[in-house]
Write a protein that holds these residues in place. Structure first.
Motif, PDB file in Angstrom:
ATOM      1  N   THR A 180       1.748   0.448  -1.579  1.00  0.00           N
ATOM      2  CA  THR A 180       1.764   1.650  -0.740  1.00  0.00           C
ATOM      3  C   THR A 180       2.764   1.519   0.407  1.00  0.00           C
ATOM      4  OG1 THR A 180      -0.095   0.787   0.575  1.00  0.00           O
ATOM      5  CG2 THR A 180      -0.622   2.279  -1.242  1.00  0.00           C
ATOM      6  N   GLN A 181       3.081   0.291   0.803  1.00  0.00           N
ATOM      7  CA  GLN A 181       4.031   0.085   1.893  1.00  0.00           C
ATOM      8  C   GLN A 181       5.470   0.325   1.453  1.00  0.00           C
ATOM      9  OE1 GLN A 181       4.967  -3.945   3.109  1.00  0.00           O
ATOM     10  NE2 GLN A 181       4.767  -3.405   5.260  1.00  0.00           N
ATOM     11  N   LYS A 182       5.797  -0.011   0.223  1.00  0.00           N
ATOM     12  CA  LYS A 182       7.181   0.041  -0.251  1.00  0.00           C
ATOM     13  C   LYS A 182       7.844   1.407  -0.036  1.00  0.00           C
ATOM     14  CE  LYS A 182      10.912  -0.989  -2.651  1.00  0.00           C
ATOM     15  NZ  LYS A 182      12.020  -1.750  -2.050  1.00  0.00           N
ATOM     16  N   PRO A 183       7.246   2.548  -0.447  1.00  0.00           N
ATOM     17  CA  PRO A 183       7.917   3.839  -0.239  1.00  0.00           C
ATOM     18  C   PRO A 183       8.100   4.183   1.245  1.00  0.00           C
ATOM     19  CG  PRO A 183       6.153   4.035  -1.858  1.00  0.00           C
ATOM     20  CD  PRO A 183       5.994   2.699  -1.198  1.00  0.00           C
ATOM     21  N   LEU A 184       7.203   3.712   2.110  1.00  0.00           N
ATOM     22  CA  LEU A 184       7.308   4.007   3.537  1.00  0.00           C
ATOM     23  C   LEU A 184       8.582   3.424   4.137  1.00  0.00           C
ATOM     24  CD1 LEU A 184       3.635   3.289   4.641  1.00  0.00           C
ATOM     25  CD2 LEU A 184       4.739   5.526   4.593  1.00  0.00           C
ATOM     26  N   LEU A 185       9.027   2.277   3.609  1.00  0.00           N
ATOM     27  CA  LEU A 185      10.170   1.578   4.184  1.00  0.00           C
ATOM     28  C   LEU A 185      11.491   2.291   3.927  1.00  0.00           C
ATOM     29  CD1 LEU A 185       9.059  -2.054   3.301  1.00  0.00           C
ATOM     30  CD2 LEU A 185       8.956  -0.936   5.532  1.00  0.00           C
ATOM     31  N   SER A 186      11.488   3.253   3.021  1.00  0.00           N
ATOM     32  CA  SER A 186      12.692   4.052   2.799  1.00  0.00           C
ATOM     33  C   SER A 186      12.791   5.210   3.795  1.00  0.00           C
ATOM     34  CB  SER A 186      12.701   4.606   1.376  1.00  0.00           C
ATOM     35  OG  SER A 186      11.622   5.501   1.182  1.00  0.00           O
ATOM     36  N   ARG A 187      11.692   5.456   4.548  1.00  0.00           N
ATOM     37  CA  ARG A 187      11.669   6.580   5.479  1.00  0.00           C
ATOM     38  C   ARG A 187      11.452   6.154   6.926  1.00  0.00           C
ATOM     39  NH1 ARG A 187       8.191   8.408   1.205  1.00  0.00           N
ATOM     40  NH2 ARG A 187       6.327   8.149   2.486  1.00  0.00           N
ATOM     41  N   LEU A 188      10.873   4.984   7.133  1.00  0.00           N
ATOM     42  CA  LEU A 188      10.537   4.523   8.486  1.00  0.00           C
ATOM     43  C   LEU A 188      11.061   3.106   8.712  1.00  0.00           C
ATOM     44  CD1 LEU A 188       6.806   5.691   8.528  1.00  0.00           C
ATOM     45  CD2 LEU A 188       8.678   6.759   9.796  1.00  0.00           C
ATOM     46  N   PRO A 189      11.356   2.720   9.976  1.00  0.00           N
ATOM     47  CA  PRO A 189      11.789   1.354  10.269  1.00  0.00           C
ATOM     48  C   PRO A 189      10.708   0.336   9.918  1.00  0.00           C
ATOM     49  CG  PRO A 189      12.240   2.827  12.114  1.00  0.00           C
ATOM     50  CD  PRO A 189      11.375   3.589  11.172  1.00  0.00           C
ATOM     51  N   ALA A 190      11.134  -0.834   9.479  1.00  0.00           N
ATOM     52  CA  ALA A 190      10.184  -1.865   9.065  1.00  0.00           C
ATOM     53  C   ALA A 190       9.244  -2.262  10.192  1.00  0.00           C
ATOM     54  CB  ALA A 190      10.959  -3.091   8.565  1.00  0.00           C
ATOM     55  N   ALA A 191       9.772  -2.430  11.405  1.00  0.00           N
ATOM     56  CA  ALA A 191       8.936  -2.848  12.532  1.00  0.00           C
ATOM     57  C   ALA A 191       7.880  -1.799  12.861  1.00  0.00           C
ATOM     58  CB  ALA A 191       9.811  -3.113  13.760  1.00  0.00           C
ATOM     59  N   GLU A 192       8.250  -0.523  12.740  1.00  0.00           N
ATOM     60  CA  GLU A 192       7.296   0.544  13.041  1.00  0.00           C
ATOM     61  C   GLU A 192       6.171   0.590  12.010  1.00  0.00           C
ATOM     62  OE1 GLU A 192       7.293   5.422  13.364  1.00  0.00           O
ATOM     63  OE2 GLU A 192       9.114   4.315  13.866  1.00  0.00           O
ATOM     64  N   VAL A 193       6.521   0.446  10.741  1.00  0.00           N
ATOM     65  CA  VAL A 193       5.509   0.429   9.682  1.00  0.00           C
ATOM     66  C   VAL A 193       4.555  -0.745   9.879  1.00  0.00           C
ATOM     67  CG1 VAL A 193       5.143   0.115   7.198  1.00  0.00           C
ATOM     68  CG2 VAL A 193       6.967   1.619   8.004  1.00  0.00           C
ATOM     69  N   THR A 194       5.109  -1.907  10.198  1.00  0.00           N
ATOM     70  CA  THR A 194       4.286  -3.097  10.405  1.00  0.00           C
ATOM     71  C   THR A 194       3.350  -2.919  11.587  1.00  0.00           C
ATOM     72  OG1 THR A 194       6.103  -4.459   9.553  1.00  0.00           O
ATOM     73  CG2 THR A 194       4.348  -5.595  10.728  1.00  0.00           C
ATOM     74  N   TRP A 195       3.867  -2.368  12.693  1.00  0.00           N
ATOM     75  CA  TRP A 195       3.031  -2.170  13.884  1.00  0.00           C
ATOM     76  C   TRP A 195       1.889  -1.199  13.611  1.00  0.00           C
ATOM     77  CZ3 TRP A 195       3.273   2.478  17.105  1.00  0.00           C
ATOM     78  CH2 TRP A 195       2.370   2.433  18.167  1.00  0.00           C
TER      79      TRP A 195
END
Length: 299
Positions: A180-195
């Motif tokens: 579920t994380q993989k598609p998010l990384l194409s739209r949002l910065p990695a640090a923001e998704v992780t936070w």
């Protein structure tokens, strides 16, 4: 031509980020071994995720203005996968694994939890359209064979049913969270998704706040520093470098890369805890590394 020139450095950065993640996540097993003597599973999960969320938030706020201007709040469609990633991978996975390791020996736990990379490869092949490349399948099976060898060499041969259920729960949560994380990384910065995912996991663990306060009061300073290390490095930094690498490669390939974690954990346990591995465990480690090399090899 420019894309051909820029691709190799990008792959090297992704490989370096994956290597950092492997080392940090492997070191977390040593830290959990220390912290788990004075902190319960729920309290340790809340401390790790809560401090990790604070550190990641501080890093985001401290970014230079040009990067802040680019940052945006997730869209409505981003929230379902964000919630799934945060609740399952950061929340349920930590709670289940911390509790399972109180009931199972390290070898049995390693075998059960590390069905996750194979689950990631299967789920990514089906839901993300990554397919099932031959090298990935062969590498995954070879690496999983190494995990079985490691588990056999370090297992006591006894497995409590509830501990097995918790390990499988952790593995499934881990796999679904990554996919579920993989598609998010194409739209949002990695640090923001992780936070955001880390914060969601911390919120899930809030019911353990009273227990955490009580255990912090009685814990030694050394153990508290191990918890801080868990939050700062394997969590805040390790999950950020993971997201950075995942954004630049397939979920299946990154999942198989995680098979190197037990190998590094064995080495760190040997160095820092004096836990001498069996020869069979070393052979299993060689299989794991061989499988990772096969899966990440490009033509």
């Amino acid at each position: 031509m420019s894309s051909l020139v820029e691709a190799p450095p990008d792959r090297r950065l992704a490989t370096a980020a994956a290597a950092v993640t492997v080392v940090l996540w492997a070191s977390s097993f040593v830290a959990i071994r220390h912290a788990g003597t004075e902190f319960s599973a729920g309290a340790l999960s809340l401390a790790r995720l809560g401090l990790g969320s604070i550190l990641l938030g501080a890093i985001l706020l401290a970014r230079p203005k040009p990067e802040v201007a680019v940052r945006r709040w997730p869209a409505r469609r981003d929230w379902p996968p964000l919630l799934a990633c945060g609740l399952l991978w950061f929340g349920v996975y930590n709670l289940a694994l911390n509790e399972a390791e109180r009931r199972l020996d390290a070898g049995t736990a390693a075998m059960l939890v590390h069905i996750a990379p194979l689950l990631i490869a299967v789920l990514a092949g089906i839901t993300l359209g990554e397919g099932f490349p031959r090298r990935l399948v062969i590498g995954g099976l070879v690496a999983f064979g190494g995990i079985v060898v490691i588990g056999t060499s370090t297992s006591t041969g006894r497995a409590e049913t509830w501990g097995v259920v918790l390990c499988v729960t952790a593995a499934v949560s881990y796999a679904v969270g990554v996919v579920t994380q993989k598609p998010l990384l194409s739209r949002l910065p990695a640090a923001e998704v992780t936070w955001l995912a880390c914060t969601i996991g911390a919120v899930l663990c809030l019911p353990f706040a009273p227990t955490l306060v009580s255990e912090v009061r009685s814990a030694s300073a050394g153990t508290i520093w191990w918890v801080i290390y868990l939050a700062a490095f394997p969590t805040a930094l390790g999950f950020t470098t993971w997201a950075f690498a995942l954004r630049r490669t397939s979920a299946g390939k990154m999942g198989i890369t995680v098979y190197a974690v037990p190998v590094v954990a064995i080495a760190l346990g040997w160095i820092f805890l004096g836990e001498t591995p069996a020869l069979l465990a070393l052979a299993g480690g060689a299989l794991c590394l061989g499988g990772v090399a096969i899966s990440r090899r490009t033509r």
